[in-house]
Design an enzyme around this catalytic site. Structure first.
Site, PDB file in Angstrom:
ATOM      1  N   ARG A   1      45.874  44.922  62.715  1.00  9.46           N
ATOM      2  CA  ARG A   1      45.598  45.619  64.071  1.00  9.46           C
ATOM      3  C   ARG A   1      45.580  46.951  64.078  1.00  9.46           C
ATOM      4  NH1 ARG A   1      50.318  42.835  67.859  1.00  9.46           N
ATOM      5  NH2 ARG A   1      50.146  44.448  69.127  1.00  9.46           N
TER       6      ARG A   1
ATOM      7  N   HIS B   1      50.791  50.105  69.012  1.00  6.10           N
ATOM      8  CA  HIS B   1      51.652  50.532  70.181  1.00  6.10           C
ATOM      9  C   HIS B   1      51.393  51.479  70.845  1.00  6.10           C
ATOM     10  CE1 HIS B   1      53.205  51.676  66.279  1.00  6.10           C
ATOM     11  NE2 HIS B   1      53.026  52.822  66.769  1.00  6.10           N
TER      12      HIS B   1
ATOM     13  N   ASP C   1      47.769  39.765  68.375  1.00  9.63           N
ATOM     14  CA  ASP C   1      48.202  38.985  67.083  1.00  9.63           C
ATOM     15  C   ASP C   1      47.430  38.007  66.564  1.00  9.63           C
ATOM     16  OD1 ASP C   1      50.369  40.694  65.896  1.00  9.63           O
ATOM     17  OD2 ASP C   1      51.352  39.986  67.618  1.00  9.63           O
TER      18      ASP C   1
ATOM     19  N   GLU D   1      50.512  33.231  69.235  1.00 11.13           N
ATOM     20  CA  GLU D   1      49.707  34.179  68.701  1.00 11.13           C
ATOM     21  C   GLU D   1      49.399  34.120  67.032  1.00 11.13           C
ATOM     22  OE1 GLU D   1      51.948  37.743  69.442  1.00 11.13           O
ATOM     23  OE2 GLU D   1      53.932  36.711  69.214  1.00 11.13           O
TER      24      GLU D   1
ATOM     25  N   CYS E   1      48.762  37.562  77.339  1.00  9.48           N
ATOM     26  CA  CYS E   1      49.181  38.703  77.598  1.00  9.48           C
ATOM     27  C   CYS E   1      48.654  39.886  76.523  1.00  9.48           C
ATOM     28  CB  CYS E   1      50.520  38.573  77.517  1.00  9.48           C
ATOM     29  SG  CYS E   1      51.278  37.942  75.984  1.00  9.48           S
TER      30      CYS E   1
HETATM   31  C1  PEP Z   1      49.914  40.036  71.333  1.00  9.64           C
HETATM   32  O1  PEP Z   1      50.333  39.884  70.211  1.00  9.64           O
HETATM   33  O2  PEP Z   1      48.950  39.855  72.072  1.00  9.64           O
HETATM   34  C2  PEP Z   1      51.051  40.470  72.415  1.00  9.64           C
HETATM   35  C3  PEP Z   1      50.976  40.702  73.792  1.00  9.64           C
HETATM   36  O3  PEP Z   1      52.198  40.909  71.642  1.00  9.64           O
HETATM   37  P1  PEP Z   1      52.479  42.366  71.046  1.00  9.64           P
HETATM   38  O4  PEP Z   1      51.318  43.270  71.371  1.00  9.64           O
HETATM   39  O5  PEP Z   1      53.673  43.127  71.462  1.00  9.64           O
HETATM   40  O6  PEP Z   1      52.405  41.891  69.391  1.00  9.64           O
HETATM   41 MG    MG Z   2      52.366  39.808  69.635  1.00 11.17          MG
END
Ligand code: PEP
Ligand code: MG
Length: 585
Positions: A467, A191, A457, A433, A504
């Protein structure tokens, strides 16, 4: 001078004075005191309580000014603890009778107090434990004279150094004062890294030993492109990096594609390039970098750092604000992805062995229908005021999607009854994901208006690589052929079922992969706002037919290294002099 190597998380160079955020781990020493020391220890207790009270009332005033009186009220419970005569008397008795130091007596009494509250059959009182823990830490810090800095100390521009920064901490930092981020733990898609990239704050994570080697006040250089941190640099090194920083800023300025230009290839294939947002600070960046709407709005940040869950009204205001700012483009509002590494203050959830595989995202929401419904109602109501789409995270099977949609329909029925407006035909998207979702994408596509592939993910789950764990970061490879084959098959299933498919995950904003994704047939790429101009320019410089042929070949290679090398070679031939500027910096 020492140089530490970590993971390059957000490019650019940040240099300045370090502010180390302490890990809240206390060891409370037990010491025997003599009879003569008793009054001194009691005096120390009184002093610590008064100082903490002063600190909290100042904080309360600031919060009342910045966020309103209601938010400031949460500190009242803290102040009550500091005035609790029974508690204070218990601490004093321990000092007198057991002849122990004040820190120890204080901690023992607090533990007793918390244990007693936890045993009560009263939700309200049990929830007060969080307040008591918080206020006790403040008092202990004073007693132990621990140099624990907190985020409020960030009054001037500094480099923030931490073992880890929770999403709540990251969200509440005064970002305008952060020159760079440095963290012991984390990977490129943790994050802190994601927010740093969105806000263009240089960051290096996964350094493992940063907090051991950097003290508050040290002069540091953070090279987020190279993944290096230099502690107490020599004057010469400092000057070298100053030049590097200027070069970086110049290179970024060289990407000057006019905002209104769309991402259209030379053979006229159009792809939407939109932005991911987390915090209100990022909203102006949508327009600034020319993103075509918001492809992912991570709504967790509306919830994090709050003592109480934001109700439907508060959420509605947040979502409408975003929808209006981004209009006439659209915003995809993702329902909360709580769990994994993001937790709410309320409800408190038990610690899990593998939180990323646990009670997260849609699983949490389906189990907490009240929380879920309040959010869905707020999203639906916001859909009357702008181009709003809704999307569910971490779907792993068809039943979860069906159940989520059923609850959405229930909310629609309620709003209709109440005469509240919403968009009856709001688009419903599924995040792909989890590998199981990717493999049954044909079935999910029949129940979705669109897909958005969450590679952050999808990579961690398909390659079995946490991750946020720096130790295995070398295995976290977006270009892994297994990941590419999953993406290719999701795109095929989506298109066969006549729905559009975007991405995304962070991978979408990396030029090299953006080219590959264009070739794989994605319809939309959503990324941190600052990546938008470069990806747009790249797409405008290539032909879709070339990207398609290259992608088909890349997917058949055997390793991520082969894929990256192949893509670089091909793109270098296509972009020629622009290759370094558009792909490598
Ligand atoms: C992802 O998992 O690629 C995603 C965009 O969601 P987050 O990074 O919020 O888990
Ligand atoms: Mg995600």
């Amino acid at each position: 001078m020492i140089k530490l190597k970590g993971i390059a998380a957000s490019s650019g160079v940040g240099m300045g004075t370090a502010l180390c955020l302490g890990r809240e781990e206390f060891t409370v020493p037990k010491e025997k005191i003599s009879h003569e020391d008793i009054s001194r220890e009691i005096y120390r207790l009184e002093e610590a309580l008064i100082e903490t009270r002063r600190q909290i009332t100042t904080l309360q005033k600031k919060i009342a000014q910045d966020l309103g009186f209601d938010h400031a009220k949460i500190f009242e419970a803290h102040l009550l603890v500091l005035e609790d005569r029974v508690l204070i008397e218990d601490i004093i008795q321990q000092i007198k009778n057991k002849k122990v130091n004040v820190e120890y007596a204080f901690w023992q009494s607090i533990k007793k107090y918390i244990d007693a509250l936890l045993k009560l059959d009263d939700d309200y009182l049990r929830e007060r434990v969080v307040d008591i823990e918080d206020v006790s830490r403040r008092v202990l810090r004073k007693l132990l004279k621990k140099d624990v800095t907190n985020l409020g100390d960030l009054k001037e521009k500094m480099v923030v150094v931490a073992h880890d920064l929770s999403p709540t901490q990251t969200a509440s930092l005064p970002k305008e004062n952060v020159l760079a981020f440095v963290a012991d733990v984390g990977g490129r898609t943790s994050h802190t890294a994601i927010i740093a990239r969105s806000l263009r704050i240089p960051a290096v994570v996964g350094l493992e030993v940063a907090t051991r080697n950097i003290k508050s006040g040290d002069r540091v250089i953070v090279d987020g492109s190279e993944g290096a941190v230099i502690v107490q640099p020599t004057e010469k090194v400092f000057k070298d990096y100053q030049r590097k920083s200027e070069r970086f800023v110049k290179e970024m300025k060289a990407i000057t594609i006019p905002k209104i230009l769309k991402a259209k290839t030379q053979d006229k294939r159009k792809i939407i390039v939109s932005a991911n947002i987390e915090l209100p600070e990022e909203l102006p960046l949508i327009e600034e970098y020319g993103a075509e709407g918001i492809g992912l709005y991570r709504t967790e940040y509306v919830f994090l750092g709050k003592r109480q869950l934001p109700d439907e009204e508060e959420q509605y205001r947040a979502y409408v604000n975003v929808a209006k700012k981004v209009a006439p483009s659209s915003v995809i509002i993702r329902t909360i992805d709580i769990g994994g590494d993001k937790f709410l203050s309320q409800p408190q959830v038990p610690k899990e062995m593998s939180p990323f595989l646990g009670w997260r995202a849609i699983r949490f929401c389906l189990a907490q229908p009240d929380i879920f419904k309040a959010q869905l109602r707020a999203i639906l109501r916001a859909s009357a005021e702008g181009e709003v789409k809704v999307m569910f995270p971490m779907i792993s099977g068809l039943e979860e999607l069906t159940e989520a949609k059923k609850i959405l329909e229930e909310c629609k029925r309620e709003l209709r009854r109440e005469g509240k407006k919403f968009n009856e035909s709001i688009s419903v998207g599924t995040m792909i994901e989890v590998p199981s979702a990717a493999l049954i994408a044909d079935a999910l596509a029949k129940e979705s208006h669109f897909f958005s592939i969450g590679t952050n993910d999808l990579i961690q789950y398909s390659l079995a690589v946490d991750r946020a764990n720096e130790k295995v970061a070398y295995l976290y490879e977006p270009g892994h052929p297994a990941v590419l084959r999953l993406i290719a098959s999701v795109v095929k299933d989506a298109h066969n079922n006549n729905i559009w498919v975007g991405m995304c995950g962070e991978m979408a904003g990396e030029s090299l992969f953006a080219f590959l994704l264009l070739g794989l047939g994605l319809d939309e790429l959503s990324m941190p706002p600052p990546s938008v101009p470069r990806v747009k320019e790249l797409i405008r410089s290539v032909k879709y037919e070339d990207a398609k042929l290259i992608a088909e070949k890349a997917v058949r290679l055997s390793t991520a290294k082969d894929v990256e090398r192949y893509l670089q070679d091909e793109l270098r031939k296509i972009l020629k002099d622009n290759f370094e500027r558009l792909v490598m910096t």
